[in-house]
Design a protein around this motif. Structure first.
Motif, PDB file in Angstrom:
ATOM      1  N   MET A   1       0.841  -1.202   0.000  1.00 17.81           N
ATOM      2  CA  MET A   1       0.000   0.000   0.000  1.00 17.81           C
ATOM      3  C   MET A   1       0.872   1.246   0.000  1.00 17.81           C
ATOM      4  SD  MET A   1      -3.244   1.176   0.318  1.00 17.81           S
ATOM      5  CE  MET A   1      -3.761   2.877   0.387  1.00 17.81           C
ATOM      6  N   ALA A   2       1.831   1.286   0.915  1.00 15.84           N
ATOM      7  CA  ALA A   2       2.649   2.494   1.036  1.00 15.84           C
ATOM      8  C   ALA A   2       3.340   2.796  -0.288  1.00 15.84           C
ATOM      9  CB  ALA A   2       3.678   2.316   2.136  1.00 15.84           C
ATOM     10  N   ALA A   3       3.802   1.763  -0.964  1.00 16.49           N
ATOM     11  CA  ALA A   3       4.540   1.975  -2.202  1.00 16.49           C
ATOM     12  C   ALA A   3       3.639   2.535  -3.302  1.00 16.49           C
ATOM     13  CB  ALA A   3       5.150   0.662  -2.654  1.00 16.49           C
ATOM     14  N   ARG A   4       2.336   2.137  -3.274  1.00 15.08           N
ATOM     15  CA  ARG A   4       1.435   2.622  -4.306  1.00 15.08           C
ATOM     16  C   ARG A   4       0.961   4.034  -4.017  1.00 15.08           C
ATOM     17  NH1 ARG A   4      -3.333   0.758  -5.087  1.00 15.08           N
ATOM     18  NH2 ARG A   4      -3.323   0.862  -7.340  1.00 15.08           N
ATOM     19  N   GLY A   5       1.085   4.462  -2.768  1.00 13.02           N
ATOM     20  CA  GLY A   5       0.545   5.764  -2.398  1.00 13.02           C
ATOM     21  C   GLY A   5      -0.928   5.620  -2.053  1.00 13.02           C
ATOM     22  N   GLY A   6      -1.498   6.682  -1.480  1.00 14.37           N
ATOM     23  CA  GLY A   6      -2.909   6.612  -1.110  1.00 14.37           C
ATOM     24  C   GLY A   6      -3.372   7.978  -0.655  1.00 14.37           C
ATOM     25  N   PHE A   7      -4.700   8.159  -0.551  1.00 11.00           N
ATOM     26  CA  PHE A   7      -5.215   9.433  -0.067  1.00 11.00           C
ATOM     27  C   PHE A   7      -4.967   9.519   1.424  1.00 11.00           C
ATOM     28  CE2 PHE A   7      -8.003   8.598  -3.818  1.00 11.00           C
ATOM     29  CZ  PHE A   7      -7.559   9.673  -4.581  1.00 11.00           C
ATOM     30  N   SER A   8      -4.818  10.776   1.934  1.00 16.40           N
ATOM     31  CA  SER A   8      -4.474  10.870   3.342  1.00 16.40           C
ATOM     32  C   SER A   8      -5.670  10.518   4.224  1.00 16.40           C
ATOM     33  CB  SER A   8      -3.923  12.244   3.691  1.00 16.40           C
ATOM     34  OG  SER A   8      -4.730  13.246   3.177  1.00 16.40           O
ATOM     35  N   ASN A   9      -6.881  10.832   3.797  1.00 20.44           N
ATOM     36  CA  ASN A   9      -8.058  10.452   4.579  1.00 20.44           C
ATOM     37  C   ASN A   9      -9.282  10.490   3.686  1.00 20.44           C
ATOM     38  OD1 ASN A   9      -8.618  13.151   4.205  1.00 20.44           O
ATOM     39  ND2 ASN A   9      -7.780  13.720   6.203  1.00 20.44           N
ATOM     40  N   LYS A  10     -10.433  10.318   4.341  1.00 22.10           N
ATOM     41  CA  LYS A  10     -11.683  10.237   3.596  1.00 22.10           C
ATOM     42  C   LYS A  10     -11.940  11.521   2.791  1.00 22.10           C
ATOM     43  CE  LYS A  10     -16.486   9.637   4.556  1.00 22.10           C
ATOM     44  NZ  LYS A  10     -17.545   9.521   5.497  1.00 22.10           N
ATOM     45  N   LEU A  11     -11.643  12.645   3.414  1.00 23.76           N
ATOM     46  CA  LEU A  11     -11.893  13.915   2.735  1.00 23.76           C
ATOM     47  C   LEU A  11     -11.041  14.035   1.470  1.00 23.76           C
ATOM     48  CD1 LEU A  11     -13.457  16.576   3.042  1.00 23.76           C
ATOM     49  CD2 LEU A  11     -11.340  17.556   3.954  1.00 23.76           C
ATOM     50  N   GLY A  12      -9.806  13.546   1.558  1.00 26.76           N
ATOM     51  CA  GLY A  12      -8.915  13.597   0.394  1.00 26.76           C
ATOM     52  C   GLY A  12      -9.499  12.809  -0.754  1.00 26.76           C
ATOM     53  N   PHE A  13     -10.035  11.635  -0.435  1.00 25.93           N
ATOM     54  CA  PHE A  13     -10.655  10.818  -1.488  1.00 25.93           C
ATOM     55  C   PHE A  13     -11.869  11.530  -2.068  1.00 25.93           C
ATOM     56  CE2 PHE A  13     -14.218   7.988  -2.546  1.00 25.93           C
ATOM     57  CZ  PHE A  13     -13.689   7.388  -3.675  1.00 25.93           C
ATOM     58  N   ILE A  14     -12.716  12.079  -1.183  1.00 24.86           N
ATOM     59  CA  ILE A  14     -13.946  12.715  -1.673  1.00 24.86           C
ATOM     60  C   ILE A  14     -13.599  13.892  -2.594  1.00 24.86           C
ATOM     61  CG2 ILE A  14     -15.999  14.027  -0.955  1.00 24.86           C
ATOM     62  CD1 ILE A  14     -16.045  12.202   1.531  1.00 24.86           C
ATOM     63  N   ALA A  15     -12.611  14.688  -2.187  1.00 28.16           N
ATOM     64  CA  ALA A  15     -12.228  15.832  -3.031  1.00 28.16           C
ATOM     65  C   ALA A  15     -11.736  15.343  -4.390  1.00 28.16           C
ATOM     66  CB  ALA A  15     -11.146  16.663  -2.338  1.00 28.16           C
ATOM     67  N   ALA A  16     -10.894  14.298  -4.383  1.00 26.30           N
ATOM     68  CA  ALA A  16     -10.328  13.828  -5.651  1.00 26.30           C
ATOM     69  C   ALA A  16     -11.396  13.173  -6.536  1.00 26.30           C
ATOM     70  CB  ALA A  16      -9.196  12.842  -5.380  1.00 26.30           C
ATOM     71  N   ALA A  17     -12.260  12.352  -5.921  1.00 26.68           N
ATOM     72  CA  ALA A  17     -13.278  11.676  -6.727  1.00 26.68           C
ATOM     73  C   ALA A  17     -14.315  12.678  -7.226  1.00 26.68           C
ATOM     74  CB  ALA A  17     -13.948  10.564  -5.921  1.00 26.68           C
ATOM     75  N   ALA A  18     -14.670  13.638  -6.388  1.00 29.04           N
ATOM     76  CA  ALA A  18     -15.600  14.672  -6.857  1.00 29.04           C
ATOM     77  C   ALA A  18     -14.912  15.490  -7.950  1.00 29.04           C
ATOM     78  CB  ALA A  18     -16.031  15.577  -5.705  1.00 29.04           C
TER      79      ALA A  18
END
Ligand code: PHE
Length: 461
Positions: A1-18
């Motif tokens: 997971m760490a190597a692939r990267g990830g959103f920092s939290n739920k809000l980060g995902f929502i902002a990016a997906a929106a």
């Protein structure tokens, strides 16, 4: 997971997906399609599809991505085996092809922003002629679409958290503010209320097969569904996040921006007595006349603000489109992010060249093929093949995949991480019903109708 990267939290995902969902589809396409299809009546059908079909497919895509922790190819392969992997691969190819023309239109928006804010665009007499000449001009377009692709590539290169999430978190709220500002201004103009009535008072007699069909295609494109963008973004979220809540918020944000874009554009268009059914030129032609009548200073501020908004919206979508093939190369081919981003950005730009040249610059690309009773440009063909036909097909395959291979039990299990009360809830029943029965039937029918209509001359609706 760490190597692939990830959103920092739920809000980060929502902002990016929106950010992925909100794009040219909302601000450029939604108002003109609504204008051509009867205004308020279309809006109602559109909202129905968003929640009935769009939301369940979105939840399904995010769940598949998070469970497999992989790009669409890797995800289908992991959960479904070799033959399903081709469905993922096809989604990635669609992403590449969609970005190839999307970037060209984004380049126009970027060019219009610069010409309007810093040039003499507002002094033009004939906006329709200007637009035709503009899209046919080889050099300008080359410059603007290279610029747009380079900015996109740079953000994707910076990674999921710093690049994609960081940019979306700044651009999305800014976009809302510009939108609200222009709406308030527009509502103060004379005859603005005629635009509001056209947009909000439905005439139900205008609902027919064509409206229903068009609204579904629009909903799918607008939510970024059917090609794996949300599988990819879903693979970057934590197992503790509540997928259903996030998907509902993304859906609401996307619908709100489309709704507000209509509320911005129709009062402006009606205030100048222009036709709402102008078509794809609505924002590039009709709105310009509106900005001109505002006077040189206000026109520059409001008009420049509008095209800046369009660029921001497009940018958070182009980064999601580029991230899909990049994630594939990083996950499957073990390429470095830098190499994957540079190679893909260049390749997609090259694939987009014939689309760019197909607006008059090169005759062979402008009149490229002929079907559906007319001559089509290269871009028309790419749009039809990889967006109009393929996105519903992708949604159909995803729902068939979940119901027959992964099974709804797999879906429920994945969703219940981060959402302990999901199993047994009303929403679980609703999503399962939609994914197993309604989505395959509706999306499968839509796919068939489109292919028959476009390539076999069958007029069914
Ligand atoms: N949803 C984007 C828009 O409305 C377009 C898009 C489609 C982006 C598919 C990513 C994937 O403009």
């Amino acid at each position: 997971m760490a190597a692939r990267g990830g959103f920092s939290n739920k809000l980060g995902f929502i902002a990016a997906a929106a950010g992925s969902a909100v794009g040219l589809g909302n601000i450029w396409q939604f108002p003109y399609v609504t204008g051509q299809n009867g205004g308020a009546a279309f809006l109602l059908v559109y909202i129905g599809w968003i929640f009935l079909i769009g939301l369940p497919v979105m939840v399904g895509e995010i769940a598949v991505g998070r469970n497999a922790q992989s790009n669409p190819y890797g995800a289908y392969k992991k959960l479904g085996g070799k033959s399903w992997a081709y469905v993922g691969l096809f989604g990635i190819i669609c992403g590449v092809m969609i970005l190839s023309f999307y970037n060209v239109v984004a380049g126009w928006a970027f060019g219009y922003f610069l010409e309007l804010s810093f040039g003499n665009l507002l002094n033009e007499q004939d906006y329709s002629g200007f637009f035709s000449a503009y899209v046919a001009d080889f050099r300008d377009n080359l410059f603007f679409s290279i610029a747009f692709m380079v900015i996109t590539a740079y953000i994707v290169y910076r990674g999921v958290q710093k690049g994609i999430e960081g940019t979306s978190k700044v651009l999305m709220p800014t976009l809302f503010l510009i939108l609200i500002f222009i709406i308030i201004y527009g509502l103060t103009l004379p005859n603005a209320m005629d635009g509001v009535s056209f947009y909000l008072l439905p005439d139900f007699s205008l609902i027919n097969g064509r409206t229903i069909y068009t609204a579904l295609g629009q909903a799918f494109f607008s939510l970024s569904l059917g090609m794996g963008a949300l599988i990819t973004y879903g693979s970057y979220i934590s197992r503790n996040d509540n997928i259903v809540n996030s998907a509902i918020l993304v859906t609401i944000a996307d619908t709100a921006v489309a709704f507000l874009a209509g509320l911005m554009i129709f009062p402006l268009v009606f205030s100048q007595g222009q036709s709402p059914a102008e078509g794809p030129g609505l924002v590039f032609v009709a709105l310009l006349g509106v900005f001109q009548t505002m006077g040189p200073l206000i026109g520059k501020i409001v008009g420049g603000g509008f095209f800046l908004l369009l660029c921001f919206a497009a940018l958070t979508s182009t980064i999601s489109l580029l991230e899909v093939p990049v994630a594939f190369l990083v996950d499957e081919k073990k390429w470095s992010r830098k190499k994957a981003v540079s190679a893909m950005a260049l390749l997609i730009f090259l694939i987009g060249l014939p689309s760019m040249l197909g607006f008059g610059a090169v005759g062979a690309f402008t009149e490229f093929v002929s079907y559906e009773g007319g001559v089509k440009s290269f871009m028309d063909l790419v749009q039809d093949l990889f967006f109009v036909i393929s996105l519903p097909l992708g949604g159909f395959l995803l729902s068939v995949f979940i119901s027959t291979k992964w099974k709804t039990a797999g879906l429920s299990e994945e969703i219940s991480h981060g959402n302990p009360s999901y199993k047994g809830s009303f929403l679980e029943k609703f999503f399962n019903l939609m994914i197993v029965y309604v989505c395959p039937v509706v999306l499968g029918a839509m796919f068939l109708l489109t292919v028959l209509q476009k390539f076999f001359g069958v007029e069914l609706i």
